[in-house]
Design an enzyme around this catalytic site. Structure first.
Site, PDB file in Angstrom:
ATOM      1  N   GLY A  33       0.849  -1.190   0.000  1.00 22.23           N
ATOM      2  CA  GLY A  33       0.000   0.000   0.000  1.00 22.23           C
ATOM      3  C   GLY A  33       0.881   1.235   0.000  1.00 22.23           C
TER       4      GLY A  33
ATOM      5  N   ASP B  53      -2.792  -6.744  -4.663  1.00 19.30           N
ATOM      6  CA  ASP B  53      -3.853  -6.550  -3.666  1.00 19.30           C
ATOM      7  C   ASP B  53      -3.404  -7.276  -2.400  1.00 19.30           C
ATOM      8  OD1 ASP B  53      -6.117  -6.975  -2.037  1.00 19.30           O
ATOM      9  OD2 ASP B  53      -7.454  -6.815  -3.765  1.00 19.30           O
TER      10      ASP B  53
ATOM     11  N   ARG C  86       2.787   1.341   5.986  1.00 22.85           N
ATOM     12  CA  ARG C  86       2.617   2.663   6.625  1.00 22.85           C
ATOM     13  C   ARG C  86       1.195   3.154   6.385  1.00 22.85           C
ATOM     14  NH1 ARG C  86       2.870   8.188   5.347  1.00 22.85           N
ATOM     15  NH2 ARG C  86       3.530   9.454   7.108  1.00 22.85           N
TER      16      ARG C  86
ATOM     17  N   HIS D  19      -4.986   1.104   9.709  1.00 28.87           N
ATOM     18  CA  HIS D  19      -6.057   1.946  10.272  1.00 28.87           C
ATOM     19  C   HIS D  19      -7.212   2.142   9.285  1.00 28.87           C
ATOM     20  CE1 HIS D  19      -5.091   6.383   8.930  1.00 28.87           C
ATOM     21  NE2 HIS D  19      -4.931   5.545   7.939  1.00 28.87           N
TER      22      HIS D  19
HETATM   23  C1  LIG Z   1      -3.800   5.693   3.716  1.00 31.69           C
HETATM   24  S1  LIG Z   1      -3.016   5.268   2.223  1.00 31.69           S
HETATM   25  C2  LIG Z   1      -1.346   5.066   2.743  1.00 31.69           C
HETATM   26  C3  LIG Z   1      -0.380   5.240   1.624  1.00 31.69           C
HETATM   27  C4  LIG Z   1       1.095   5.187   2.018  1.00 31.69           C
HETATM   28  N1  LIG Z   1       1.465   3.927   2.632  1.00 31.69           N
HETATM   29  C5  LIG Z   1       1.462   6.360   2.915  1.00 31.69           C
HETATM   30  O1  LIG Z   1       1.893   6.113   4.042  1.00 31.69           O
HETATM   31  O2  LIG Z   1       1.310   7.522   2.487  1.00 31.69           O
HETATM   32  C6  LIG Z   1      -3.589   3.601   1.930  1.00 31.69           C
HETATM   33  C7  LIG Z   1      -3.029   2.960   0.662  1.00 31.69           C
HETATM   34  O3  LIG Z   1      -3.521   1.601   0.594  1.00 31.69           O
HETATM   35  C8  LIG Z   1      -3.793   1.300  -0.750  1.00 31.69           C
HETATM   36  N2  LIG Z   1      -4.728   0.161  -0.792  1.00 31.69           N
HETATM   37  C9  LIG Z   1      -6.045   0.134  -0.463  1.00 31.69           C
HETATM   38  N3  LIG Z   1      -6.534  -1.110  -0.604  1.00 31.69           N
HETATM   39  C10 LIG Z   1      -5.509  -1.884  -1.026  1.00 31.69           C
HETATM   40  C11 LIG Z   1      -5.391  -3.268  -1.345  1.00 31.69           C
HETATM   41  N4  LIG Z   1      -6.450  -4.093  -1.238  1.00 31.69           N
HETATM   42  N5  LIG Z   1      -4.193  -3.739  -1.733  1.00 31.69           N
HETATM   43  C12 LIG Z   1      -3.114  -2.898  -1.836  1.00 31.69           C
HETATM   44  N6  LIG Z   1      -3.163  -1.576  -1.557  1.00 31.69           N
HETATM   45  C13 LIG Z   1      -4.355  -1.081  -1.146  1.00 31.69           C
HETATM   46  C14 LIG Z   1      -4.371   2.600  -1.293  1.00 31.69           C
HETATM   47  O4  LIG Z   1      -4.346   2.649  -2.703  1.00 31.69           O
HETATM   48  C15 LIG Z   1      -3.467   3.627  -0.632  1.00 31.69           C
HETATM   49  O5  LIG Z   1      -2.335   3.895  -1.411  1.00 31.69           O
END
Ligand SMILES: C[S@@+](CC[C@H](N)C(=O)[O-])C[C@H]1O[C@@H](n2cnc3c(N)ncnc32)[C@H](O)[C@@H]1O
Length: 424
Positions: free
Chosen positions: A260, A305, A321, A325
Site C-alpha cells: 500500500g 492486492d 505505513r 487503520h
Molecule cells: C492511507 S493510504 C497510505 C499510503 C502510504 N502507505 C502512505 O503512508 O502515504 C492507503 C493505501 O492503501 C492502498 N490500498 C487500499 N486497498 C488496497 C489493497 N487491497 N491492496 C493494496 N493496496 C491497497 C491505497 O491505494 C493507498 O495507497
C-alpha cells in the site's frame, strides 16, 4: 513575610509560555536571516525548523490554542466555534470547484469583477466567498476591490497535492462526516468497508465501497495519492519520521516490500537515505497509475492486492505505513495471513500507524487529530485507530509466531513504528 503565595492562573501560565517560545522563534528568525512570521507569501517558512525551534513552535501553537479556548465562554466554545468550522467547508469547496487560486495572479492582483468573469460566477457570490476566505487567511484584499494571494492561497495555486487535499476534503470527507451517524444507526456493529457513512453519502453512486470507487474513478485515485503527499508535509506526518523510526541503516542490502506504498514517496525517501535498500512498492492498479520510478534508485512498482498471497517471497521487511487503520480488525488479520506463506525465518513486519495512548496523554492538538482520524477511519472504512493491546490481539489472531520486538514513536511523530519478527 506572608505565607500566602499568589497562585498563578492558567491564563497567566499560558501567556508566559507563549511569550517564552515566540521569543525563541523570533530570535531564530532574526539570526538565520528569515523574515518575521506573517501571512505574506514571502514570509511564511517553507523549510523545516531545526528540532529545538520546532519544539518551541509546536509549544506556542499548543499554548495559544488552549489560551484562546480558555478565554471563550463554554457556550461559544461548543456552538458558534463549531459552526464556523462546518461553514468554512463552503468556501473551500468554492475555491476547489472553480480553481480560484490559480485564477489569481501569483504577483499582483485581480478585481472581483474580472475574477467573476474568469470563473463564470456572479460577482456578488465571488465576493461573499472570497471575503470569508480572506477572514480565514486565504487570499487578501490589499487594495480595495482587488484580490491577491496570501501565503495560504499561494500554496493552493502552486501545489497540485494541496488542491488534491482540498478536493478530497470537500467532496469526500465532509459528506462522509455528515452521514457517519446515519451509518452508526443502520449498522451499529459495522465491520465491513461497505457499511459506512461514506457509502451512505454517495446515495447509490458507488461501486460498493471507498476503494472500489477509486478503482473505477482514476481521477479520484490520483487525487487520493496527492492527499497522502499533502499529509506528509505536516510535521507530525512527515516522511523523515519513517527514516527515524526504524534502524534501516542496520539492514544492509535488505529487500523491502512497501505494501500500500501509494506512488512511492516513502520508498524514495528511504532509498535516497539508504541506497543499499532494494524496495518494491505494491499498491492497487488505480493508485499505481500515477507512479513513476526515479533514476538511480532501486525502487520498483508492483500491482498487488494485499488480501492476495504475497508474491515477493523471502523479503527482509514487509512495511505497512498507514494501512491497517483503514481496515476493520478481521481484515487486518486477513492481510497478515496473506503474508505468511512468503515469510522466511526472522523476516520483519514493520507497521507505522497510530498507537493510541490513554486520554489526555498527548498534547491536546495532536490528541484531537488522532481522535478525528479514529472517527473518520470508522466513517470512511468501518475501521479504527488502535491501542497497543488491539495491535497485539490482531497479530495474535493472525498467528502466534509473530513476536513484537519493539514499539517506538519518533519525536514529534503522530505515528509509531511497531516491529514484529516472524519466529517460525
Ligand atoms: C492511507 S493510504 C497510505 C499510503 C502510504 N502507505 C502512505 O503512508 O502515504 C492507503 C493505501 O492503501 C492502498 N490500498 C487500499 N486497498 C488496497 C489493497 N487491497 N491492496 C493494496 N493496496 C491497497 C491505497 O491505494 C493507498 O495507497
Amino acid at each position: 513575610m506572608s505565607l500566602i503565595t499568589k497562585r498563578t492562573s492558567r491564563v497567566a501560565e499560558l501567556a508566559a509560555e507563549i511569550q517564552h517560545h515566540t521569543a525563541l522563534l523570533d530570535t531564530y528568525h532574526e539570526e538565520s536571516g528569515r523574515l518575521p512570521l506573517s501571512f505574506d507569501p514571502q514570509a511564511k517558512p517553507r523549510t523545516p525548523y531545526p528540532a529545538d525551534v520546532e519544539r518551541s513552535r509546536a509549544a506556542a501553537v499548543e499554548a495559544s490554542t488552549e489560551l484562546a479556548e480558555l478565554l471563550e465562554t463554554p457556550e461559544v466554545l461548543v456552538t458558534q466555534n463549531q459552526l464556523l468550522v462546518s461553514c468554512e467547508a463552503v468556501f473551500h469547496r468554492f475555491i476547489y470547484e472553480f480553481d480560484v487560486a490559480r485564477k489569481v495572479p501569483l504577483i499582483g492582483d485581480i478585481s472581483y469583477l474580472d475574477l467573476s468573469t474568469s470563473i463564470g460566477v456572479p460577482e456578488h457570490a465571488v465576493k461573499r466567498m472570497i471575503k470569508l476566505a480572506i477572514a480565514n487567511r486565504i487570499f487578501c484584499e490589499a487594495r480595495r476591490g482587488f484580490v491577491s494571494h496570501s501565503a495560504g492561497s499561494k500554496v493552493i495555486a502552486e501545489h497540485q497535492y494541496i488542491r488534491d487535499y482540498e478536493g478530497a476534503y470537500v467532496e469526500e470527507i465532509i459528506p462522509t462526516s455528515l452521514y457517519a451517524i446515519n451509518a452508526m444507526k443502520k449498522w451499529p456493529h459495522a465491520d465491513s468497508v461497505e457499511q459506512t457513512g461514506y457509502v451512505l453519502s454517495r446515495q447509490g453512486d458507488t461501486a460498493g465501497d471507498y476503494w472500489k470507487d477509486l478503482g473505477r474513478e482514476p481521477d479520484r485515485a490520483r487525487r487520493f495519492a496527492g492527499m497522502m503527499q499533502a499529509f506528509a508535509q505536516s510535521d507530525e506526518l512527515k516522511l523523515a519520521h519513517v527514516v527515524d523510526g526504524f534502524d534501516w541503516g542496520a539492514q544492509g542490502k535488505a529487500k523491502i516490500v512497501d505494501l500500500g506504498g501509494s506512488t512511492g514517496d516513502t520508498a524514495f525517501v528511504l532509498a535516497e537515505r539508504y541506497p543499499e535498500l532494494s524496495i518494491v512498492v505494491q499498491d492497487l492498479k488505480s493508485t499505481l497509475a500515477g507512479a513513476k520510478g526515479q533514476a538511480g534508485m532501486d525502487v520498483t512498482f508492483m500491482e498487488h492486492d494485499f488480501f492476495d498471497a504475497q508474491p515477493v517471497k523471502n523479503a527482509d521487511i514487509y512495511f505497512f505505513r498507514w494501512i491497517f487503520h483503514d481496515w476493520a480488525d478481521g481484515k487486518c488479520v486477513s492481510i497478515l495471513k496473506a503474508l505468511i506463506p512468503a515469510l522466511k525465518l526472522g523476516a520483519r513486519v514493520v507497521i507505522m500507524d497510530a498507537v493510541l495512548p490513554q486520554v489526555g496523554a498527548l498534547p491536546n492538538g495532536m490528541e484531537r487529530r488522532v481522535r478525528v482520524f479514529d472517527v473518520m477511519m470508522h466513517a470512511l472504512f468501518a475501521a479504527r485507530e488502535r491501542e497497543l493491546d488491539d495491535w497485539i490481539s490482531i497479530f495474535a489472531e493472525a498467528d502466534e509466531r509473530f513476536i513484537l520486538e519493539a514499539v517506538r514513536q519518533p519525536e514529534g511523530s503522530r505515528l509509531s513504528v511497531m516491529e514484529w519478527k516472524w519466529s517460525a
